[in-house]
Motif scaffolding. Structure first.
Motif, PDB file in Angstrom:
ATOM      1  N   UNK A 127       4.989  -8.996  -3.977  1.00  0.00           N
ATOM      2  CA  UNK A 127       6.237  -8.578  -4.603  1.00  0.00           C
ATOM      3  C   UNK A 127       6.939  -7.538  -3.727  1.00  0.00           C
ATOM      4  N   UNK A 128       8.194  -7.811  -3.406  1.00  0.00           N
ATOM      5  CA  UNK A 128       8.981  -6.946  -2.536  1.00  0.00           C
ATOM      6  C   UNK A 128       9.994  -6.192  -3.381  1.00  0.00           C
ATOM      7  N   UNK A 129      10.022  -4.881  -3.233  1.00  0.00           N
ATOM      8  CA  UNK A 129      10.974  -4.072  -3.984  1.00  0.00           C
ATOM      9  C   UNK A 129      12.381  -4.214  -3.429  1.00  0.00           C
ATOM     10  N   UNK A 130      13.359  -4.130  -4.312  1.00  0.00           N
ATOM     11  CA  UNK A 130      14.748  -4.184  -3.876  1.00  0.00           C
ATOM     12  C   UNK A 130      15.450  -2.855  -4.119  1.00  0.00           C
ATOM     13  N   UNK A 131      14.691  -1.880  -4.583  1.00  0.00           N
ATOM     14  CA  UNK A 131      15.225  -0.532  -4.769  1.00  0.00           C
ATOM     15  C   UNK A 131      14.356   0.427  -3.969  1.00  0.00           C
ATOM     16  N   UNK A 132      14.628   1.709  -4.070  1.00  0.00           N
ATOM     17  CA  UNK A 132      13.810   2.702  -3.370  1.00  0.00           C
ATOM     18  C   UNK A 132      12.436   2.884  -4.011  1.00  0.00           C
ATOM     19  N   UNK A 133      12.237   2.372  -5.230  1.00  0.00           N
ATOM     20  CA  UNK A 133      10.948   2.492  -5.909  1.00  0.00           C
ATOM     21  C   UNK A 133      10.019   1.382  -5.431  1.00  0.00           C
ATOM     22  N   UNK A 134       8.864   1.749  -4.949  1.00  0.00           N
ATOM     23  CA  UNK A 134       7.893   0.785  -4.446  1.00  0.00           C
ATOM     24  C   UNK A 134       7.404  -0.124  -5.562  1.00  0.00           C
ATOM     25  N   UNK A 135       7.143  -1.388  -5.220  1.00  0.00           N
ATOM     26  CA  UNK A 135       6.595  -2.351  -6.180  1.00  0.00           C
ATOM     27  C   UNK A 135       5.074  -2.394  -6.139  1.00  0.00           C
ATOM     28  N   UNK A 136       4.464  -1.900  -5.068  1.00  0.00           N
ATOM     29  CA  UNK A 136       3.011  -1.981  -4.898  1.00  0.00           C
ATOM     30  C   UNK A 136       2.371  -0.679  -5.354  1.00  0.00           C
ATOM     31  N   UNK A 137       1.545  -0.765  -6.399  1.00  0.00           N
ATOM     32  CA  UNK A 137       0.854   0.426  -6.882  1.00  0.00           C
ATOM     33  C   UNK A 137      -0.629   0.378  -6.519  1.00  0.00           C
ATOM     34  N   UNK A 138      -1.274  -0.742  -6.787  1.00  0.00           N
ATOM     35  CA  UNK A 138      -2.681  -0.929  -6.435  1.00  0.00           C
ATOM     36  C   UNK A 138      -2.774  -1.925  -5.283  1.00  0.00           C
ATOM     37  N   UNK A 139      -3.794  -1.819  -4.433  1.00  0.00           N
ATOM     38  CA  UNK A 139      -3.960  -2.782  -3.350  1.00  0.00           C
ATOM     39  C   UNK A 139      -4.105  -4.211  -3.899  1.00  0.00           C
ATOM     40  N   UNK A 140      -3.449  -5.161  -3.247  1.00  0.00           N
ATOM     41  CA  UNK A 140      -3.486  -6.563  -3.667  1.00  0.00           C
ATOM     42  C   UNK A 140      -3.900  -7.414  -2.469  1.00  0.00           C
ATOM     43  N   UNK A 141      -5.037  -8.162  -2.573  1.00  0.00           N
ATOM     44  CA  UNK A 141      -5.482  -8.991  -1.448  1.00  0.00           C
ATOM     45  C   UNK A 141      -4.811 -10.366  -1.455  1.00  0.00           C
ATOM     46  N   UNK A 142      -4.579 -10.908  -0.257  1.00  0.00           N
ATOM     47  CA  UNK A 142      -4.020 -12.245  -0.069  1.00  0.00           C
ATOM     48  C   UNK A 142      -4.830 -12.941   1.006  1.00  0.00           C
TER      49      UNK A 142
ATOM     50  N   UNK B 210       1.225  11.885 -10.983  1.00  0.00           N
ATOM     51  CA  UNK B 210      -0.091  11.414 -11.424  1.00  0.00           C
ATOM     52  C   UNK B 210      -0.454  10.101 -10.735  1.00  0.00           C
ATOM     53  N   UNK B 211       0.534   9.191 -10.615  1.00  0.00           N
ATOM     54  CA  UNK B 211       0.274   7.926  -9.951  1.00  0.00           C
ATOM     55  C   UNK B 211       0.017   8.140  -8.468  1.00  0.00           C
ATOM     56  N   UNK B 212       0.713   9.096  -7.864  1.00  0.00           N
ATOM     57  CA  UNK B 212       0.536   9.387  -6.457  1.00  0.00           C
ATOM     58  C   UNK B 212      -0.868   9.870  -6.140  1.00  0.00           C
ATOM     59  N   UNK B 213      -1.494  10.544  -7.078  1.00  0.00           N
ATOM     60  CA  UNK B 213      -2.865  11.022  -6.868  1.00  0.00           C
ATOM     61  C   UNK B 213      -3.866   9.876  -6.863  1.00  0.00           C
ATOM     62  N   UNK B 214      -3.556   8.787  -7.538  1.00  0.00           N
ATOM     63  CA  UNK B 214      -4.466   7.654  -7.639  1.00  0.00           C
ATOM     64  C   UNK B 214      -4.451   6.805  -6.371  1.00  0.00           C
ATOM     65  N   UNK B 215      -3.317   6.726  -5.679  1.00  0.00           N
ATOM     66  CA  UNK B 215      -3.173   5.847  -4.524  1.00  0.00           C
ATOM     67  C   UNK B 215      -4.292   5.971  -3.494  1.00  0.00           C
ATOM     68  N   UNK B 216      -4.629   7.165  -3.012  1.00  0.00           N
ATOM     69  CA  UNK B 216      -5.692   7.251  -1.996  1.00  0.00           C
ATOM     70  C   UNK B 216      -7.029   6.693  -2.479  1.00  0.00           C
ATOM     71  N   UNK B 217      -7.352   6.870  -3.757  1.00  0.00           N
ATOM     72  CA  UNK B 217      -8.610   6.361  -4.300  1.00  0.00           C
ATOM     73  C   UNK B 217      -8.602   4.838  -4.386  1.00  0.00           C
TER      74      UNK B 217
ATOM     75  N   UNK C  10      -6.819   2.795  -2.501  1.00  0.00           N
ATOM     76  CA  UNK C  10      -6.867   2.281  -1.126  1.00  0.00           C
ATOM     77  C   UNK C  10      -8.305   2.351  -0.606  1.00  0.00           C
ATOM     78  N   UNK C  11      -8.968   3.473  -0.780  1.00  0.00           N
ATOM     79  CA  UNK C  11     -10.345   3.635  -0.298  1.00  0.00           C
ATOM     80  C   UNK C  11     -11.283   2.627  -0.970  1.00  0.00           C
ATOM     81  N   UNK C  12     -11.076   2.370  -2.246  1.00  0.00           N
ATOM     82  CA  UNK C  12     -11.950   1.441  -2.979  1.00  0.00           C
ATOM     83  C   UNK C  12     -11.776   0.004  -2.511  1.00  0.00           C
ATOM     84  N   UNK C  13     -10.612  -0.327  -1.967  1.00  0.00           N
ATOM     85  CA  UNK C  13     -10.358  -1.719  -1.573  1.00  0.00           C
ATOM     86  C   UNK C  13     -10.839  -2.029  -0.161  1.00  0.00           C
ATOM     87  N   UNK C  14     -11.197  -1.014   0.614  1.00  0.00           N
ATOM     88  CA  UNK C  14     -11.595  -1.252   1.996  1.00  0.00           C
ATOM     89  C   UNK C  14     -13.069  -1.540   2.106  1.00  0.00           C
TER      90      UNK C  14
END
Length: 86
Positions: free
Chosen positions: A38-53, A73-80, A82-86
């Motif tokens: 999903x590609x965002x069309x505004x300045x707000x990102x569409x990707x919150x959790x890592x998604x594999x393809x 609060x959502x910004x604090x979750x992002x690094x965790x 990302x780390x969990x998906x690698x």
């Protein structure tokens, strides 16, 4: 917008062409495979959790940005996430 989702779609076979919106170049889907990330069309990102393809023998992972423009609060979750998906 940084283009991570657009790059994944391109690698998965989506064709893009350049369109000009009020003189500003913008990529628009122009055929090929449908966009899967999903590609965002505004300045707000569409990707919150890592998604594999799946892409041939590789797995591409669409990641949220570390400097994403979401709530604190959502910004604090992002690094965790990302780390969990690698």
């Amino acid at each position: 917008r940084k283009g991570k989702s657009t790059l994944i779609n391109y690698l998965l076979g989506t064709n893009y062409q350049t369109d000009f919106d009020e003189g500003i170049p913008t990529l628009v889907s122009s055929g090929g495979n449908a966009e899967k990330a999903k590609v965002g069309i505004t300045d707000l990102s569409e990707t919150f959790c890592p998604v594999p393809f799946a892409c041939d023998e590789y797995t591409l992972i669409d990641m949220p940005g570390f400097t994403d423009n979401r709530e604190q609060e959502e910004g604090k979750v992002n690094p965790y996430e990302v780390a969990a998906s690698v």
